[in-house]
Design an enzyme around this catalytic site. Sequence first.
Site, short mmCIF file in Angstrom:
data_model
loop_
_atom_site.label_atom_id
_atom_site.label_comp_id
_atom_site.label_asym_id
_atom_site.label_seq_id
_atom_site.Cartn_x
_atom_site.Cartn_y
_atom_site.Cartn_z
N GLN A 189 0.82 -1.21 0.00
CA GLN A 189 0.00 0.00 0.00
C GLN A 189 0.86 1.27 0.00
O GLN A 189 0.47 2.28 -0.61
CB GLN A 189 -0.97 0.00 1.18
CG GLN A 189 -0.35 -0.03 2.56
CD GLN A 189 -0.08 -1.43 3.07
OE1 GLN A 189 0.05 -2.37 2.29
NE2 GLN A 189 -0.02 -1.59 4.38
N SER A 237 18.77 -11.24 0.53
CA SER A 237 20.18 -10.89 0.69
C SER A 237 21.07 -12.11 0.46
O SER A 237 20.66 -13.25 0.70
CB SER A 237 20.41 -10.31 2.08
OG SER A 237 21.70 -9.75 2.17
N GLN A 259 24.86 -12.61 6.93
CA GLN A 259 23.87 -12.59 5.86
C GLN A 259 22.77 -13.60 6.12
O GLN A 259 21.60 -13.34 5.85
CB GLN A 259 24.54 -12.90 4.52
CG GLN A 259 25.34 -11.76 3.96
CD GLN A 259 24.51 -10.50 3.80
OE1 GLN A 259 23.55 -10.47 3.04
NE2 GLN A 259 24.86 -9.46 4.52
N HIS A 262 19.58 -12.56 7.99
CA HIS A 262 18.60 -11.66 7.38
C HIS A 262 17.25 -12.34 7.21
O HIS A 262 16.20 -11.73 7.41
CB HIS A 262 19.10 -11.17 6.02
CG HIS A 262 19.92 -9.92 6.10
ND1 HIS A 262 19.41 -8.73 6.55
CD2 HIS A 262 21.21 -9.68 5.77
CE1 HIS A 262 20.36 -7.80 6.51
NE2 HIS A 262 21.45 -8.35 6.05
N GLU A 326 25.42 -10.41 -4.62
CA GLU A 326 25.17 -9.06 -4.08
C GLU A 326 26.41 -8.57 -3.33
O GLU A 326 26.87 -7.45 -3.52
CB GLU A 326 23.97 -9.12 -3.14
CG GLU A 326 23.66 -7.80 -2.44
CD GLU A 326 22.61 -7.95 -1.36
OE1 GLU A 326 22.07 -6.91 -0.93
OE2 GLU A 326 22.34 -9.09 -0.92
N HIS A 327 26.93 -9.40 -2.44
CA HIS A 327 28.14 -9.10 -1.69
C HIS A 327 29.20 -10.15 -2.00
O HIS A 327 28.91 -11.34 -1.99
CB HIS A 327 27.87 -9.12 -0.18
CG HIS A 327 26.75 -8.24 0.27
ND1 HIS A 327 25.49 -8.72 0.56
CD2 HIS A 327 26.71 -6.91 0.47
CE1 HIS A 327 24.72 -7.71 0.94
NE2 HIS A 327 25.42 -6.60 0.89
N GLU A 414 16.75 4.52 -44.39
CA GLU A 414 15.68 4.03 -43.51
C GLU A 414 14.29 4.37 -44.04
O GLU A 414 13.29 4.02 -43.41
CB GLU A 414 15.87 4.59 -42.10
CG GLU A 414 17.14 4.07 -41.42
CD GLU A 414 17.29 4.55 -39.99
OE1 GLU A 414 16.50 5.42 -39.57
OE2 GLU A 414 18.19 4.05 -39.30
N HIS A 419 12.40 12.95 -42.02
CA HIS A 419 13.69 13.18 -41.38
C HIS A 419 14.65 13.85 -42.37
O HIS A 419 15.33 14.83 -42.02
CB HIS A 419 14.31 11.85 -40.92
CG HIS A 419 13.77 11.33 -39.63
ND1 HIS A 419 12.46 10.96 -39.47
CD2 HIS A 419 14.39 11.12 -38.43
CE1 HIS A 419 12.28 10.53 -38.23
NE2 HIS A 419 13.44 10.62 -37.58
#
Length: 431
Positions: A189, A237, A259, A262, A326-327, A414, A419
């Site tokens: 929300q 994570s 880690q 988490h 990620e790490h 093209e 153009h």
Amino acid sequence: MKILDWSQLDGAARTDALTRPVQTVATQTRDAVAALIADVRARGDAALREITARFDGVSLESFAVSEADFAAAEAAVAPELRQAMQDAVARIDAFHRAGMSEGYAVETAPGVVCEKIVRPIGRVGLYVPAGSAPLPSTALMLGVPARLAGCREVVLCTPPRKDGSVDPAVLVAAQLTGVRRVFKLGGAQAIAAMAYGTESVPSCDKLFGPGNSYVTEAKQQVAQSGAAAIDMPAGPSEVLVIADAGAQPAFVAADLLSQAEHGPDSQVLLLSDSDGLIDAVQVQLEVQLAQLSRADIARQALAQSRMIKVQALDEAFAISNRYAPEHLILALREPRAWLAQVEAAGSVFLGDYTPEALGDYCSGTNHVLPTSGAARAYSGVSVASFQNMVSVQAASKAGIDGIGQCALILARAEGLDAHANAVALRMGVAA
């Protein structure tokens, strides 16, 4: 943790060893999030009040954090915590400021100048979760680069507590980064409110921040609808450690557990060319788990994690680049010498005395990073994440005369007559 020998695995087993915990979004979750978003779009604040009462267990007349709320938060936060956050802000600011782009200009042909100018995104929305624990550090990691970018307005949403208040440390962190427009909203929300706007919450151009599966799904849905851009794909994570025989087993185990705690869907990997190191880390995991308040969560994560024996460290880096963590921690004797082999990682930690937790809080780098292999193509949050890079070009009459023929040839190839005509008219030639 399961121990595997990479040399003994076939292709399918190797793929399985690097497979992250299944992150399929259930149809029920997708539909529930879509319904929440539709409700917020249709009924605004009225929907937010009902949803907040249902999921957060509190009835709120106003979602906005007041000046009195900020003052109460300041009084509630211990001086040492406030000082620690101030110190972290200074280092985050220093690192991110050093990487800021000022744009550039180049004359690509006589009379033709092309530029890149930097402009802040107008209004951004930051989400700071507070599920199993509030994360004031995330407010710092998002608020500092937003301030440096010069965004006109920064909105922050974080879930309310049962008494209708917001975690004091999150509010103090917001203040320290200059964020004063904070709303007591959480979950999908909050994402819907910041994307589409309500009577209380302004619509934002881009949304940032981690969250649970509902928040992640909401971010993806509002991005797909075009209501707001998002920072990056999100997921649980993860950390990958490459360690040699000289690494400290206690340090390595501590990094894996930092880690794993988490969440049960976190994943940790250890790659090493030393059987002795792997065995010693296993022992240390059990020793340290006994001391953790979140040991049950960490054990669930470890159950789907791996220790992988490699023949050589070169092989470990090939595996790491394939996984794109990620790490990435390099618990090696000459870690910087190996850095050139890193091709894909969100953030890298060099040596025995650079735990991933420093990056989470106060080294200066950002902890909002790509997960689930997205580090192959995405980077962590930076000041540039809160900016637009706008291209500018200016041509004189001599400039268009000099390069116009190039444009005419390409436009004709093209089949884009208009153009070609736009250039030819200015050159005074036939299209």
